[in-house]
Design an enzyme around this catalytic site. Structure first.
Site, short mmCIF file in Angstrom:
data_model
loop_
_atom_site.label_atom_id
_atom_site.label_comp_id
_atom_site.label_asym_id
_atom_site.label_seq_id
_atom_site.Cartn_x
_atom_site.Cartn_y
_atom_site.Cartn_z
N ASN A 158 3.29 0.95 13.57
CA ASN A 158 2.34 1.26 14.63
C ASN A 158 2.19 0.09 15.57
O ASN A 158 2.33 -1.07 15.18
CB ASN A 158 0.98 1.68 14.05
CG ASN A 158 0.05 0.50 13.84
OD1 ASN A 158 -0.60 0.04 14.78
ND2 ASN A 158 -0.01 0.00 12.61
N PHE A 208 -5.50 -1.67 18.91
CA PHE A 208 -6.96 -1.54 18.83
C PHE A 208 -7.50 -0.46 19.77
O PHE A 208 -8.51 -0.65 20.45
CB PHE A 208 -7.65 -2.88 19.14
CG PHE A 208 -7.64 -3.87 18.01
CD1 PHE A 208 -7.13 -3.56 16.77
CD2 PHE A 208 -8.13 -5.16 18.20
CE1 PHE A 208 -7.11 -4.49 15.74
CE2 PHE A 208 -8.12 -6.09 17.18
CZ PHE A 208 -7.62 -5.76 15.95
N SER A 227 -3.80 -8.28 13.12
CA SER A 227 -3.01 -7.23 13.74
C SER A 227 -1.96 -7.86 14.63
O SER A 227 -2.26 -8.75 15.43
CB SER A 227 -3.90 -6.30 14.57
OG SER A 227 -3.10 -5.44 15.35
N ASN A 280 -0.51 -6.33 17.06
CA ASN A 280 -0.37 -5.48 18.24
C ASN A 280 -1.27 -5.86 19.41
O ASN A 280 -1.29 -5.17 20.43
CB ASN A 280 -0.61 -4.02 17.85
CG ASN A 280 0.38 -3.56 16.80
OD1 ASN A 280 1.56 -3.83 16.90
ND2 ASN A 280 -0.13 -2.90 15.76
N THR A 281 -2.05 -6.92 19.26
CA THR A 281 -2.82 -7.47 20.37
C THR A 281 -2.30 -8.88 20.61
O THR A 281 -2.33 -9.72 19.71
CB THR A 281 -4.33 -7.50 20.05
OG1 THR A 281 -4.79 -6.16 19.86
CG2 THR A 281 -5.11 -8.14 21.18
N LYS A 299 -9.29 -10.40 6.93
CA LYS A 299 -8.01 -9.73 6.71
C LYS A 299 -6.89 -10.58 7.31
O LYS A 299 -6.92 -10.92 8.49
CB LYS A 299 -8.01 -8.34 7.34
CG LYS A 299 -6.79 -7.50 6.95
CD LYS A 299 -6.98 -6.04 7.35
CE LYS A 299 -5.88 -5.16 6.79
NZ LYS A 299 -6.12 -3.72 7.07
N ASN A 341 -2.45 -7.37 6.03
CA ASN A 341 -2.23 -6.42 7.12
C ASN A 341 -0.75 -6.05 7.17
O ASN A 341 0.02 -6.34 6.26
CB ASN A 341 -2.70 -7.04 8.44
CG ASN A 341 -3.19 -6.00 9.44
OD1 ASN A 341 -2.63 -4.91 9.56
ND2 ASN A 341 -4.23 -6.34 10.18
#
Length: 352
Positions: free
Chosen positions: A110, A114, A172, A174-175, A210, A239
């Protein structure tokens, strides 16, 4: 797996993954996904960071980002739930497509970024959450924020009264530059701000951290030192990963975070090493590739006090939760453990 569950999964897999995700939430809210209710036993009852759990099987953040199906999920056999990630302001996330099934690998990639409705929209749902099990929120930062560290504290201040725990998510992939907040100085400052916000709540709650599975030895040592010095209540390890080692599926080269079965060994080794580095002084929650009772048990034996799952549900359905909880009970009994706590870390050296 029941025939009806198998049929439901086959149907969902005919849709685009993100569309299927939305449909699954609608099915939960409509009561179309049944559950056994709380699953517990004297062996499964667990105390984690001051929280009493019926069992140590939790839902990882990401499935119910906006806390839309908590009541239905609470009936599926989990011991605790985590919604989110939630940012101060709503944001659409990255462009679609941004979710990919890797069927041959029992995995997913993915790059959501967010996407969520923001803390104001989510708070009423958290206030109406089920009270029969602990519910927490994964805290995030807006992509365009000029104070990302402050965003975590803002979400906690806004939503904290409706929560049982909160998770600081700096892992994450993805940011852009979010993982930079895992650096020692930045992370210590961020956590200090979040803990200060927690301490002024009318009912202070545990704060979890996390972390990513892609940390090197020095970075993991820094994480351990910060966790101990800031006194976070638990660490969630881990994660999603940026690694693509050994993947077979057509979507293996998509950018984003990889979750599911291929992450199991990598995340469990990080978990065991973190347990060693903290001398088991910080409770750990093992997540990454859990798809069976045996794998949940392995995480516990490597040093986890509880586990979380999500991606395995895409392939095995919600009935997997009860299957894991009951299977874990049998494994604890087989090995002569009276509780999850007794088993925690018993085979840590096997993963180092």
């Amino acid at each position: 797996m029941r025939l009806i569950d198998r049929a439901g999964l086959a149907l969902m897999h005919r849709f685009d993954p993100e569309v299927a995700h939305g449909l699954s939430l609608k099915a939960l809210r409509a009561g179309l996904v049944g559950g056994p209710g709380p699953i517990t036993s004297p062996r499964l009852k667990t105390r984690l960071a001051g929280l009493d759990l019926a069992n140590p099987i939790g839902l990882a953040a990401g499935l119910d980002k906006n806390a839309e199906a908590l009541d239905a999920l609470a009936r599926c056999g989990f011991g605790f739930l985590e919604a989110g990630a939630i940012t101060p302001r709503p944001q659409p996330g990255n462009a679609r497509p941004r979710l990919f099934r890797l069927d041959a690998d029992r995995a997913a990639i993915n790059r959501f970024g967010f996407n969520n409705q923001g803390m104001a929209a989510v708070l009423p749902r958290l206030e109406a959450r089920p009270r029969r099990l602990p519910v927490g929120l994964n805290l995030g930062a807006n992509k365009d924020s000029d104070d990302r560290a402050g965003d975590f504290a803002r979400v906690l201040t806004h939503c904290g009264a409706a929560l049982d725990f909160a998770t600081v998510n700096v892992s994450s992939p993805n940011t852009e530059k979010l993982r930079d907040l895992q650096g020692k100085a930045a992370l210590a400052a961020l956590l200090s701000g979040v803990i200060a916000a927690r301490d002024v709540l009318a009912r202070p709650i545990p704060v979890f951290l996390k972390i990513a599975p892609d940390l090197n030895e020095a970075e993991l040592a820094d994480i351990a030192e910060v966790a101990l010095s800031t006194r976070v209540d638990a660490v969630i390890a881990t994660n999603t990963t940026l690694s693509r080692d050994g993947l077979q599926s057509p979507h293996r080269d998509e950018t984003g975070g990889l979750s599911g079965a291929p992450l199991f060994e990598k995340s469990t080794r990080v978990l065991a090493r973190l347990s060693q580095l903290t001398d088991a002084q910080v409770p750990l929650i093992g997540v990454g590739g859990v798809g069976s009772a045996e794998q949940a048990y392995a995480k516990i034996c490597a040093g986890a006090s509880a586990v979380q799952l999500y991606t395995a549900l895409i392939y095995q359905g919600m009935g997997l939760v009860a299957e894991i909880a009951r299977g874990l009970d049998r494994l604890l009994e087989r090995d002569g453990f009276a509780s999850v706590a007794e088993a925690t870390g018993c085979k840590r050296e096997d993963w180092l």
